[in-house]
Design an enzyme around this catalytic site. Structure first.
Site, PDB file in Angstrom:
ATOM      1  N   HIS A 134       0.806  -1.082  -0.026  1.00 44.06           N
ATOM      2  CA  HIS A 134      -0.021  -0.072   0.107  1.00 44.06           C
ATOM      3  C   HIS A 134       0.836   1.243   0.086  1.00 44.06           C
ATOM      4  O   HIS A 134       1.941   0.968   0.420  1.00 44.06           O
ATOM      5  CB  HIS A 134      -1.060   0.085   1.125  1.00 44.06           C
ATOM      6  CG  HIS A 134      -0.346  -0.093   2.641  1.00 44.06           C
ATOM      7  ND1 HIS A 134      -0.090  -1.184   3.383  1.00 44.06           N
ATOM      8  CD2 HIS A 134      -0.067   0.820   3.367  1.00 44.06           C
ATOM      9  CE1 HIS A 134       0.272  -0.959   4.545  1.00 44.06           C
ATOM     10  NE2 HIS A 134       0.540   0.358   4.525  1.00 44.06           N
ATOM     11  N   GLU A 175       7.301   0.938   5.248  1.00 46.63           N
ATOM     12  CA  GLU A 175       6.949  -0.021   5.912  1.00 46.63           C
ATOM     13  C   GLU A 175       6.932  -1.532   5.296  1.00 46.63           C
ATOM     14  O   GLU A 175       6.951  -1.438   4.022  1.00 46.63           O
ATOM     15  CB  GLU A 175       5.496   0.248   6.242  1.00 46.63           C
ATOM     16  CG  GLU A 175       4.753  -0.819   6.979  1.00 46.63           C
ATOM     17  CD  GLU A 175       3.126  -0.689   7.150  1.00 46.63           C
ATOM     18  OE1 GLU A 175       2.612   0.523   6.828  1.00 46.63           O
ATOM     19  OE2 GLU A 175       2.584  -1.399   7.897  1.00 46.63           O
TER      20      GLU A 175
END
Ligand SMILES: C[C@@H](C(=O)O)C(=O)SCCNC(=O)CCNC(=O)[C@H](O)C(C)(C)COP(=O)(O)OP(=O)(O)OC[C@H]1O[C@@H](n2cnc3c(N)ncnc32)[C@H](O)[C@@H]1OP(=O)(O)O
Ligand SMILES: [Co+2]
Length: 134
Positions: A7, A130
């Site tokens: 994402h 991330e």
């Protein structure tokens, strides 16, 4: 080591307005807001055919995105999330390469129920990274 883009996260100052914009203006499939108290954020996932967008809004008194929104009051791209097969192996490799792993260094459970870690943006061209074990 890194795999698919899981994402792209966007910090937003007005979650309801951003939900309406993605749903009505951009015509996307927008999920329900999800509180993530362990991460200090409320997240909304937008499903695209090839990846996801994660809208982020501060939750609680010590949200990690409060400072970012103060510096970027209109919101902005906050992080990108890459998938890895083995997050501990990835972490140890990154530490050996001199990258800084944020927090305790131990993975936390992320919004998809999978282990996640964050890498310091100053080590990756100003981009907070991330990692999510899939
Ligand atoms: C639910 C989960 C999931 O998907 O499963 C999530 O995503 S949770 C998503 C929310 N969780 C996280 O972000 C966790 C990891 N984040 C953190 O630990 C923190 O936010 C840091 C990245 C260390 C930043 O902390 P803080 O804002 O207190 O530090 P600071 O203001 O002193 O910033 C230090 C320098 O980094 C820059 N900086 C701060 N946040 C940044 C960001 N998102 N992208 C790029 N640069 C950033 C600042 O401008 C500053 O640069 P200058 O010194 O040049 O001005
Ligand atoms: Co994320």
């Amino acid at each position: 080591m890194i795999g698919r883009l899981n994402h792209v996260a966007i910090a937003v100052p007005d979650l309801e307005a951003s939900i309406a914009q993605y749903r009505d203006t951009l015509g996307a499939v927008v999920g329900a807001p999800q509180d993530e108290p362990d991460h200090g954020v409320t997240v909304v996932f937008i499903e695209l055919p090839n990846t996801k967008i994660e809208l982020l809004y501060p939750l609680g008194d010590s949200s990690p995105i409060t400072g970012f929104l103060e510096k970027n009051p209109a919101g902005g791209i906050h992080h990108i999330c890459y998938e890895v097969d083995d997050i501990l192996q990835a972490r140890d490799h990154l530490l050996a390469q001199g990258a800084r792993v944020l927090g305790t260094g131990e993975p936390k459970i992320g919004a998809h129920g999978k282990p996640v870690l964050f890498l310091h943006p100053k080590d990756f061209n100003g981009c907070l990274v991330e990692l999510e074990q899939v």
